[in-house]
Design a protein around this motif. Structure first.
Motif, PDB file in Angstrom:
ATOM      1  N   ALA A   1     -10.923  17.567  32.994  1.00 36.91           N
ATOM      2  CA  ALA A   1     -11.842  16.720  34.061  1.00 36.91           C
ATOM      3  C   ALA A   1     -12.677  17.775  34.740  1.00 36.91           C
ATOM      4  CB  ALA A   1     -10.734  16.088  34.575  1.00 36.91           C
TER       5      ALA A   1
ATOM      6  N   LEU B   1     -14.572  17.977  38.731  1.00 36.75           N
ATOM      7  CA  LEU B   1     -14.835  17.183  40.083  1.00 36.75           C
ATOM      8  C   LEU B   1     -16.080  17.788  40.536  1.00 36.75           C
ATOM      9  CD1 LEU B   1     -14.012  15.276  42.201  1.00 36.75           C
ATOM     10  CD2 LEU B   1     -12.749  17.130  43.230  1.00 36.75           C
TER      11      LEU B   1
ATOM     12  N   LEU C   1      -5.170  12.092  36.126  1.00 31.05           N
ATOM     13  CA  LEU C   1      -5.658  13.227  36.644  1.00 31.05           C
ATOM     14  C   LEU C   1      -4.346  14.068  36.908  1.00 31.05           C
ATOM     15  CD1 LEU C   1      -8.827  12.430  38.650  1.00 31.05           C
ATOM     16  CD2 LEU C   1      -8.667  13.293  36.193  1.00 31.05           C
TER      17      LEU C   1
ATOM     18  N   TRP D   1      -5.886  19.281  40.848  1.00 30.53           N
ATOM     19  CA  TRP D   1      -6.969  19.949  40.557  1.00 30.53           C
ATOM     20  C   TRP D   1      -6.899  21.728  41.085  1.00 30.53           C
ATOM     21  CZ3 TRP D   1     -10.872  17.689  38.571  1.00 30.53           C
ATOM     22  CH2 TRP D   1     -11.000  16.224  38.961  1.00 30.53           C
TER      23      TRP D   1
ATOM     24  N   ILE E   1     -16.161  12.101  38.857  1.00 29.74           N
ATOM     25  CA  ILE E   1     -15.277  13.036  38.032  1.00 29.74           C
ATOM     26  C   ILE E   1     -15.930  12.799  36.579  1.00 29.74           C
ATOM     27  CG2 ILE E   1     -12.984  12.648  36.945  1.00 29.74           C
ATOM     28  CD1 ILE E   1     -12.097  11.335  39.401  1.00 29.74           C
TER      29      ILE E   1
END
Length: 255
Positions: free
Chosen positions: A106, A108, A162, A165, A221
């Motif tokens: 993913a 951001l 998710l 990060w 996202i």
């Protein structure tokens, strides 16, 4: 003439009620442009009910996925806040017709991005990267569809989880990924299976959102697409994704 509005209502209601529907291609195949028009209208209905668009997902970005689904084209779908599931939490199968999971990378976004861009330009717009599990769920009976069907059905986008990060300069080009069910490794792959490099998927996303008269916005996202084939989940299952350098992502499946 095909009734795009009516088809969008059918698709939206199928997703809202987690009800299987026949393929539209059984009677008349949808062209790609028609299918994206259906997707757009069906998503507008969701926004009108209060859901917020928070990003996009790319589909059919790995050879394994193309073989599994019998198609060749990269596709795109929208993500909403209602699709996000809690990491480590419990999802309800009642919200899905026949849920399957696949491992993803993913992005951001920290800057707007759209149109034709290079990989370097795409990554310059990224604020962070993470491992993720997408929960795909075709609303078509028996999980069978052609290209137009799946695009109209928001490219099977249904839910996602998710992980943490990480800095955008983390090397995601060839990360080992293991997706397990109940402690057993079900799919083993690499992030390199996503178009050879996950950032290529982000490049494709930028081009495709521009074609849809949208853009990737800060805070959006983007799911880069499955790195392996998907597999089905059922009540009682415990799902764990382990991604080299990006840690773990997990959830459980409830009734």
């Amino acid at each position: 003439m095909i009734d795009i509005v009516k088809i969008s209502e059918i698709v939206d209601e199928a997703a809202r009620t987690a009800t299987g529907i026949p393929q539209f291609s059984d009677t008349r195949a949808l062209g790609v442009d028609e299918a994206y028009a259906v997707q757009s209208l069906s998503m507008q209905r969701r926004y009108a009910r209060g859901e917020k668009r928070i990003g996009f997902k790319m589909g059919l970005t790995s050879r394994a996925k193309m073989v599994q689904m019998g198609v060749e084209d990269v596709i795109i779908g929208r993500l909403t806040d209602e699709m996000r599931e809690e990491e480590g939490g419990i999802i309800s199968v009642a919200d899905y017709v026949h849920p399957r999971v696949e491992p993803e990378i993913a992005f951001l976004m920290k800057k707007p991005l759209s149109g034709v861009v290079s990989m370097l330009e795409a990554m310059d717009a990224v604020g962070a990267v993470a491992g993720a599990i997408e929960i795909i769920d075709s609303r078509y009976n028996a999980f069978k569809f052609d290209l137009g069907d799946v695009i109209a059905d928001n490219s099977s986008s249904s839910g996602f989880v998710l992980g943490n990060w990480f800095a955008p300069d983390t090397d995601i080009s060839n990360l080992g990924m293991v997706l397990s069910k109940n402690g057993r490794a079900m799919e083993i792959g690499s992030s390199a299976a996503i178009l050879g490099h996950p950032v290529r998927s982000l490049v494709s996303a930028a081009r495709m959102v521009a074609q849809l008269n949208e853009e990737l916005k800060p805070g959006d996202i983007v799911l880069a697409g499955g790195a392996t084939a998907a597999f089905a989940v059922a009540p009682g299952d415990s799902i764990l994704l382990e991604v080299q350098s990006l840690g773990q992502v997990a959830f459980n499946v409830g009734a």
